[in-house]
Design an enzyme around this catalytic site. Structure first.
Site, PDB file in Angstrom:
ATOM      1  N   ASP A  31       0.845  -1.192   0.000  1.00 44.47           N
ATOM      2  CA  ASP A  31       0.000   0.000   0.000  1.00 44.47           C
ATOM      3  C   ASP A  31       0.884   1.248   0.000  1.00 44.47           C
ATOM      4  OD1 ASP A  31      -3.227   0.514   0.975  1.00 44.47           O
ATOM      5  OD2 ASP A  31      -1.835   2.202   1.078  1.00 44.47           O
ATOM      6  N   ILE A  32       0.490   2.238  -0.801  1.00 42.43           N
ATOM      7  CA  ILE A  32       1.292   3.454  -0.947  1.00 42.43           C
ATOM      8  C   ILE A  32       1.244   4.313   0.316  1.00 42.43           C
ATOM      9  CG2 ILE A  32      -0.470   5.032  -1.877  1.00 42.43           C
ATOM     10  CD1 ILE A  32       1.577   5.734  -4.107  1.00 42.43           C
ATOM     11  N   GLY A  92     -15.940   2.543   3.525  1.00 46.91           N
ATOM     12  CA  GLY A  92     -14.678   3.254   3.357  1.00 46.91           C
ATOM     13  C   GLY A  92     -13.903   2.858   2.114  1.00 46.91           C
ATOM     14  N   GLN A  93     -14.573   2.218   1.151  1.00 51.58           N
ATOM     15  CA  GLN A  93     -13.884   1.832  -0.087  1.00 51.58           C
ATOM     16  C   GLN A  93     -13.625   3.060  -0.948  1.00 51.58           C
ATOM     17  OE1 GLN A  93     -15.981  -1.065  -2.497  1.00 51.58           O
ATOM     18  NE2 GLN A  93     -14.256  -1.304  -3.916  1.00 51.58           N
ATOM     19  N   HIS A  99     -10.180  -5.298  -3.265  1.00 52.29           N
ATOM     20  CA  HIS A  99      -8.847  -5.486  -2.665  1.00 52.29           C
ATOM     21  C   HIS A  99      -8.983  -5.873  -1.205  1.00 52.29           C
ATOM     22  CE1 HIS A  99     -10.019  -1.230  -2.540  1.00 52.29           C
ATOM     23  NE2 HIS A  99      -9.424  -1.158  -1.371  1.00 52.29           N
ATOM     24  N   LEU A 100      -8.092  -6.759  -0.778  1.00 53.17           N
ATOM     25  CA  LEU A 100      -7.989  -7.148   0.622  1.00 53.17           C
ATOM     26  C   LEU A 100      -6.771  -6.443   1.198  1.00 53.17           C
ATOM     27  CD1 LEU A 100      -9.503  -9.516  -0.894  1.00 53.17           C
ATOM     28  CD2 LEU A 100      -8.677 -11.003   0.933  1.00 53.17           C
ATOM     29  N   HIS A 101      -6.964  -5.785   2.333  1.00 48.78           N
ATOM     30  CA  HIS A 101      -5.829  -5.213   3.066  1.00 48.78           C
ATOM     31  C   HIS A 101      -5.280  -6.295   3.998  1.00 48.78           C
ATOM     32  CE1 HIS A 101      -6.881  -0.861   2.269  1.00 48.78           C
ATOM     33  NE2 HIS A 101      -8.081  -1.391   2.099  1.00 48.78           N
TER      34      HIS A 101
HETATM   35  P1  5GP Z   1      -9.746   1.390   0.283  1.00 46.83           P
HETATM   36  O1  5GP Z   1      -9.854   2.703   0.996  1.00 46.83           O
HETATM   37  O2  5GP Z   1     -10.458   1.437  -1.051  1.00 46.83           O
HETATM   38  O3  5GP Z   1     -10.158   0.212   1.115  1.00 46.83           O
HETATM   39  O4  5GP Z   1      -8.205   1.157   0.026  1.00 46.83           O
HETATM   40  C1  5GP Z   1      -7.531   1.710  -1.045  1.00 46.83           C
HETATM   41  C2  5GP Z   1      -6.065   1.630  -0.676  1.00 46.83           C
HETATM   42  O5  5GP Z   1      -5.300   1.846  -1.843  1.00 46.83           O
HETATM   43  C3  5GP Z   1      -5.630   2.701   0.332  1.00 46.83           C
HETATM   44  O6  5GP Z   1      -5.085   2.066   1.483  1.00 46.83           O
HETATM   45  C4  5GP Z   1      -4.595   3.513  -0.429  1.00 46.83           C
HETATM   46  O7  5GP Z   1      -3.516   3.939   0.374  1.00 46.83           O
HETATM   47  C5  5GP Z   1      -4.156   2.567  -1.521  1.00 46.83           C
HETATM   48  N1  5GP Z   1      -3.726   3.226  -2.739  1.00 46.83           N
HETATM   49  C6  5GP Z   1      -4.355   4.247  -3.380  1.00 46.83           C
HETATM   50  N2  5GP Z   1      -3.685   4.594  -4.492  1.00 46.83           N
HETATM   51  C7  5GP Z   1      -2.595   3.760  -4.554  1.00 46.83           C
HETATM   52  C8  5GP Z   1      -1.521   3.631  -5.495  1.00 46.83           C
HETATM   53  O8  5GP Z   1      -1.420   4.331  -6.497  1.00 46.83           O
HETATM   54  N3  5GP Z   1      -0.593   2.670  -5.222  1.00 46.83           N
HETATM   55  C9  5GP Z   1      -0.659   1.872  -4.123  1.00 46.83           C
HETATM   56  N4  5GP Z   1       0.304   0.964  -3.956  1.00 46.83           N
HETATM   57  N5  5GP Z   1      -1.680   1.964  -3.232  1.00 46.83           N
HETATM   58  C10 5GP Z   1      -2.627   2.890  -3.447  1.00 46.83           C
END
Ligand code: 5GP
Ligand code: ZN
Length: 113
Positions: A31-32, A92-93, A99-101
């Protein structure tokens, strides 16, 4: 592949990412904006917009298996970890590609925010 999808572009290599493992079906990358010492994202290579669109036997089993393997590979399986799927606005998506964290390396709080 969805042209305007960030994670499809990572799968396709058009956007760089720190890839941990990849197969024909699943990509694991860092994750970035990590929320824990280990914070990996596990995604299907095919575009699936959210958990609501996932095929139970196929996508979910494979992704969950890959997430557990990623935790083991990162060395956090024994100390403990958390797998999170944010679904939809209230969940919070923020990226509309399933995607799975995989989070670990520190003690997690409960309840989640
Ligand atoms: P969500 O909030 O949808 O559950 O998670 C999206 C995740 O994607 C966030 O934790 C965010 O930091 C990560 N993310 C967003 N843009 C990028 C990117 O360009 N590269 C990477 N590696 N992660 C990203
Ligand atoms: Zn996508």
């Amino acid at each position: 592949m969805a042209e305007d999808c960030l994670f499809c572009r990572i799968v396709g290599g058009q956007i760089p990412a720190s890839i941990v493992t990849r197969t024909d079906d699943v990509v694991v990358f860092r994750d970035i904006n990590p929320q824990a010492p280990t914070h990996l994202l596990v995604i299907p290579t095919k575009h699936v917009a959210s958990l609501n669109d996932a095929d139970a036997s196929d996508d979910l089993g494979r992704l969950m298996r890959a997430a557990v393997d990623a935790a083991k590979g990162a060395g956090i399986a024994e100390s403990g970890y958390r797998i999170v799927i944010n679904a939809g606005e209230n969940g919070g998506q923020t990226v509309s590609h399933l995607h799975l964290h995989v989070l670990g390396g520190r003690r997690m709080a409960w309840p989640p925010g």
